[in-house]
Write a protein that holds these residues in place. Structure first.
Motif, PDB file in Angstrom:
ATOM      1  N   LEU A 248       0.823  -1.209   0.000  1.00  0.00           N
ATOM      2  CA  LEU A 248       0.000   0.000   0.000  1.00  0.00           C
ATOM      3  C   LEU A 248       0.858   1.261   0.000  1.00  0.00           C
ATOM      4  O   LEU A 248       1.808   1.388   0.765  1.00  0.00           O
ATOM      5  N   LEU A 249       0.477   2.211  -0.868  1.00  0.00           N
ATOM      6  CA  LEU A 249       1.119   3.515  -0.926  1.00  0.00           C
ATOM      7  C   LEU A 249       0.190   4.632  -0.469  1.00  0.00           C
ATOM      8  O   LEU A 249       0.635   5.596   0.155  1.00  0.00           O
ATOM      9  N   ALA A 250      -1.085   4.527  -0.798  1.00  0.00           N
ATOM     10  CA  ALA A 250      -2.050   5.568  -0.432  1.00  0.00           C
ATOM     11  C   ALA A 250      -3.432   4.943  -0.398  1.00  0.00           C
ATOM     12  O   ALA A 250      -3.718   3.985  -1.112  1.00  0.00           O
ATOM     13  N   VAL A 251      -4.295   5.509   0.447  1.00  0.00           N
ATOM     14  CA  VAL A 251      -5.675   5.037   0.553  1.00  0.00           C
ATOM     15  C   VAL A 251      -6.565   6.202   0.972  1.00  0.00           C
ATOM     16  O   VAL A 251      -6.178   7.023   1.817  1.00  0.00           O
ATOM     17  N   THR A 252      -7.707   6.302   0.349  1.00  0.00           N
ATOM     18  CA  THR A 252      -8.753   7.247   0.741  1.00  0.00           C
ATOM     19  C   THR A 252     -10.080   6.502   0.745  1.00  0.00           C
ATOM     20  O   THR A 252     -10.267   5.545  -0.007  1.00  0.00           O
ATOM     21  N   VAL A 253     -10.991   6.944   1.573  1.00  0.00           N
ATOM     22  CA  VAL A 253     -12.311   6.328   1.694  1.00  0.00           C
ATOM     23  C   VAL A 253     -13.357   7.392   1.416  1.00  0.00           C
ATOM     24  O   VAL A 253     -13.325   8.476   2.016  1.00  0.00           O
ATOM     25  N   THR A 254     -14.270   7.100   0.493  1.00  0.00           N
ATOM     26  CA  THR A 254     -15.345   8.014   0.133  1.00  0.00           C
ATOM     27  C   THR A 254     -16.662   7.246   0.138  1.00  0.00           C
ATOM     28  O   THR A 254     -16.696   6.033   0.364  1.00  0.00           O
ATOM     29  N   ALA A 255     -17.737   7.947  -0.126  1.00  0.00           N
ATOM     30  CA  ALA A 255     -19.022   7.281  -0.302  1.00  0.00           C
ATOM     31  C   ALA A 255     -18.974   6.418  -1.561  1.00  0.00           C
ATOM     32  O   ALA A 255     -18.249   6.726  -2.520  1.00  0.00           O
ATOM     33  N   ALA A 256     -19.731   5.346  -1.565  1.00  0.00           N
ATOM     34  CA  ALA A 256     -19.709   4.433  -2.712  1.00  0.00           C
ATOM     35  C   ALA A 256     -20.258   5.076  -3.973  1.00  0.00           C
ATOM     36  O   ALA A 256     -20.000   4.598  -5.082  1.00  0.00           O
ATOM     37  N   SER A 257     -21.016   6.158  -3.830  1.00  0.00           N
ATOM     38  CA  SER A 257     -21.563   6.841  -4.998  1.00  0.00           C
ATOM     39  C   SER A 257     -20.518   7.635  -5.770  1.00  0.00           C
ATOM     40  O   SER A 257     -20.775   8.067  -6.898  1.00  0.00           O
ATOM     41  N   VAL A 258     -19.355   7.860  -5.196  1.00  0.00           N
ATOM     42  CA  VAL A 258     -18.278   8.593  -5.873  1.00  0.00           C
ATOM     43  C   VAL A 258     -17.664   7.699  -6.951  1.00  0.00           C
ATOM     44  O   VAL A 258     -17.260   6.566  -6.676  1.00  0.00           O
ATOM     45  N   GLN A 259     -17.612   8.190  -8.182  1.00  0.00           N
ATOM     46  CA  GLN A 259     -17.034   7.413  -9.273  1.00  0.00           C
ATOM     47  C   GLN A 259     -15.533   7.235  -9.071  1.00  0.00           C
ATOM     48  O   GLN A 259     -14.870   8.046  -8.419  1.00  0.00           O
ATOM     49  N   ASP A 260     -15.006   6.161  -9.658  1.00  0.00           N
ATOM     50  CA  ASP A 260     -13.577   5.890  -9.529  1.00  0.00           C
ATOM     51  C   ASP A 260     -12.743   7.047 -10.057  1.00  0.00           C
ATOM     52  O   ASP A 260     -11.743   7.435  -9.447  1.00  0.00           O
ATOM     53  N   ARG A 261     -13.139   7.592 -11.196  1.00  0.00           N
ATOM     54  CA  ARG A 261     -12.354   8.680 -11.797  1.00  0.00           C
ATOM     55  C   ARG A 261     -12.402   9.952 -10.951  1.00  0.00           C
ATOM     56  O   ARG A 261     -11.470  10.756 -10.987  1.00  0.00           O
ATOM     57  N   ASP A 262     -13.497  10.158 -10.198  1.00  0.00           N
ATOM     58  CA  ASP A 262     -13.592  11.353  -9.351  1.00  0.00           C
ATOM     59  C   ASP A 262     -12.778  11.202  -8.068  1.00  0.00           C
ATOM     60  O   ASP A 262     -12.295  12.197  -7.526  1.00  0.00           O
ATOM     61  N   TYR A 282      -0.603   2.244 -13.539  1.00  0.00           N
ATOM     62  CA  TYR A 282      -1.443   1.290 -14.264  1.00  0.00           C
ATOM     63  C   TYR A 282      -2.860   1.372 -13.711  1.00  0.00           C
ATOM     64  O   TYR A 282      -3.067   1.363 -12.490  1.00  0.00           O
ATOM     65  N   THR A 283      -3.845   1.445 -14.608  1.00  0.00           N
ATOM     66  CA  THR A 283      -5.233   1.585 -14.210  1.00  0.00           C
ATOM     67  C   THR A 283      -6.104   0.645 -15.039  1.00  0.00           C
ATOM     68  O   THR A 283      -5.623   0.001 -15.981  1.00  0.00           O
ATOM     69  N   ASP A 284      -7.386   0.604 -14.699  1.00  0.00           N
ATOM     70  CA  ASP A 284      -8.345  -0.093 -15.545  1.00  0.00           C
ATOM     71  C   ASP A 284      -9.107   0.936 -16.373  1.00  0.00           C
ATOM     72  O   ASP A 284      -8.814   2.133 -16.337  1.00  0.00           O
ATOM     73  N   GLY A 285     -10.091   0.483 -17.121  1.00  0.00           N
ATOM     74  CA  GLY A 285     -10.789   1.367 -18.040  1.00  0.00           C
ATOM     75  C   GLY A 285     -11.561   2.483 -17.371  1.00  0.00           C
ATOM     76  O   GLY A 285     -11.865   3.499 -18.017  1.00  0.00           O
ATOM     77  N   ALA A 286     -11.880   2.336 -16.069  1.00  0.00           N
ATOM     78  CA  ALA A 286     -12.637   3.377 -15.386  1.00  0.00           C
ATOM     79  C   ALA A 286     -11.844   4.671 -15.233  1.00  0.00           C
ATOM     80  O   ALA A 286     -12.438   5.741 -15.032  1.00  0.00           O
ATOM     81  N   TYR A 287     -10.513   4.611 -15.330  1.00  0.00           N
ATOM     82  CA  TYR A 287      -9.671   5.793 -15.153  1.00  0.00           C
ATOM     83  C   TYR A 287      -9.154   6.337 -16.481  1.00  0.00           C
ATOM     84  O   TYR A 287      -8.288   7.215 -16.483  1.00  0.00           O
ATOM     85  N   GLY A 288      -9.646   5.814 -17.591  1.00  0.00           N
ATOM     86  CA  GLY A 288      -9.156   6.265 -18.890  1.00  0.00           C
ATOM     87  C   GLY A 288      -9.748   7.604 -19.294  1.00  0.00           C
ATOM     88  O   GLY A 288     -10.573   8.203 -18.611  1.00  0.00           O
ATOM     89  N   GLY A 289      -9.327   8.089 -20.460  1.00  0.00           N
ATOM     90  CA  GLY A 289      -9.869   9.331 -20.999  1.00  0.00           C
ATOM     91  C   GLY A 289      -9.375  10.564 -20.273  1.00  0.00           C
ATOM     92  O   GLY A 289      -8.180  10.741 -20.026  1.00  0.00           O
TER      93      GLY A 289
END
Length: 385
Positions: A248-262, A282-289
């Motif tokens: 582990l390098l970093a971790v944050t916890v948000t509400a589940a409604s927060v999108q991965d990219r946000d 390295y990411t998956d497709g949710a972090y693209g664009g």
């Protein structure tokens, strides 16, 4: 300029006048190498990688025309019929392991979650008061307070249900809150991570990282909460960044409604502050664009999107003239560099306190992740020392 193939598979440039071509033959060769390395990338990602390696900026339309001229096409995976079964590949027989190992027979205290003497020596200075400090002496032994926190982490019990062999639950909870406020568990994990990377022959700080998020349920305790429509989970989401060893390098916890990219901006910024040596993410497709481009512009690191071979939204770039480029066999395929973060999520869920969020504050939920990762590294380092 047109490209033509001849017997040796080489490229022939025919100049028919007019505006010079945007891509030179050297750029076309470099583009072919990028495609062979990133067959699931989009046209925009190919253009960005070509700009990074070849110092040439072209639009996606130019990339599309060039790939078409080279005979490289994008193929989509076949959709299996409903109910069709996929036969898994035969794996080599592995001897089953039964019973306890040396890790299970560790010489701990009253409970298996208690720290051994070797483990406590590695982190005691983070919790003990320095010698000569003012104030009344500690009423309860710091080691037993840490053992109580590890007991809650492993069993998932409520604070009020701590066994009477520990200090009163009020004292344990007060110490836990105080350590969360000063990031004691995060400091412990950072120290142990560097020691383990040194033992593995790696540099103290990583040059590559992997990001992912996981949604978990939340108890009726209250606090920040949301609904993840994709995973059908009402609760919170853990955003983590790990190195290529899964640490582990970093971790944050948000509400589940927060999108991965946000939620990526905050956790990536936390990882870059801790490890400025990160060069690739390295990411998956949710972090693209746009999310990937924002990370690259803000932190100056390369973002590589790793997609599934069976992704029906982007497909796979395929060159019919190269027999080595064959569509992968259907079934489960381990994604390169992506499986390590999925394994870290699995490691965390072995601790029952991590299966569900029971705390009102998201900072407390993040502290449990740091403690779980530090506890794993403590067992590794002390067992091998």
């Amino acid at each position: 300029m047109t490209q033509d193939r001849h017997g040796g598979g080489g490229l022939k440039t025919i100049n028919r006048g007019g505006r010079p071509a945007a891509l030179t033959p050297q750029h076309i060769v470099l583009l072919s190498e990028i495609v062979s390395r990133m067959p699931h990338a989009t046209l925009g990602e190919l253009a960005a990688e070509l700009d990074h390696l070849g110092a040439v900026q072209v639009c996606t339309a130019t990339i599309r025309r060039t790939l078409r001229a080279q005979g490289i096409v994008r193929t989509m995976p076949k959709q299996h019929a409903l109910g069709a079964s996929v036969q898994p590949e035969a794996h080599a027989a592995v001897a089953k392991r039964y019973g306890y190992t040396a890790a299970h027979r560790r010489e701990a205290g009253q409970y298996s979650t208690d720290l051994t003497d070797a483990e406590w020596r590695l982190v005691s200075d983070l919790f003990e008061r320095p010698e000569g400090s003012r104030g009344a002496p500690a009423r309860y032994e710091r080691r037993r307070l840490v053992d109580a926190c590890c007991y809650v982490l492993r069993t998932g019990c409520a604070w009020r249900l701590l066994p009477s062999s520990f200090a009163p639950w009020q004292a344990v909870y007060k110490a836990f809150v105080r350590w969360v406020a000063v990031d004691a568990f995060e400091q412990m994990q950072d120290r142990l991570r560097q020691q383990w990377r040194d033992r593995m022959g790696r540099s103290a700080e990583p040059s590559a990282a992997v990001i992912d998020a996981q949604s978990n349920r939340a108890s009726p305790q209250g606090g920040e909460c949301g609904y993840d429509a994709g995973k059908k989970v009402k609760g919170r989401k853990r955003h983590i960044v790990v190195d290529t060893l899964g640490l582990l390098l970093a971790v944050t916890v948000t509400a589940a409604s927060v999108q991965d990219r946000d939620g990526a901006a905050e956790v990536v910024a936390q990882a870059c502050r801790k490890a400025p040596t990160i060069e690739r993410l390295y990411t998956d497709g949710a972090y693209g664009g746009q999310c990937a481009r924002a990370i690259e512009q803000t932190h100056g690191i390369r973002v590589e999107v790793v997609r599934r071979p069976g992704n029906r939204s982007t497909g796979t770039l395929h060159d019919p003239q190269r027999s080595l480029w064959q569509e992968p066999a259907p079934g489960f395929v381990v994604l390169p560099k992506r499986w390590v973060v999925e394994r870290t999520h699995a490691w965390n869920e072995r601790w029952r306190r991590m299966v569900m969020h029971h705390d009102r504050k998201t900072s407390t939920s993040a502290a449990w992740v740091w403690l779980a990762e530090a506890r794993i590294l403590l067992s590794r380092i002390a067992l091998g020392s």
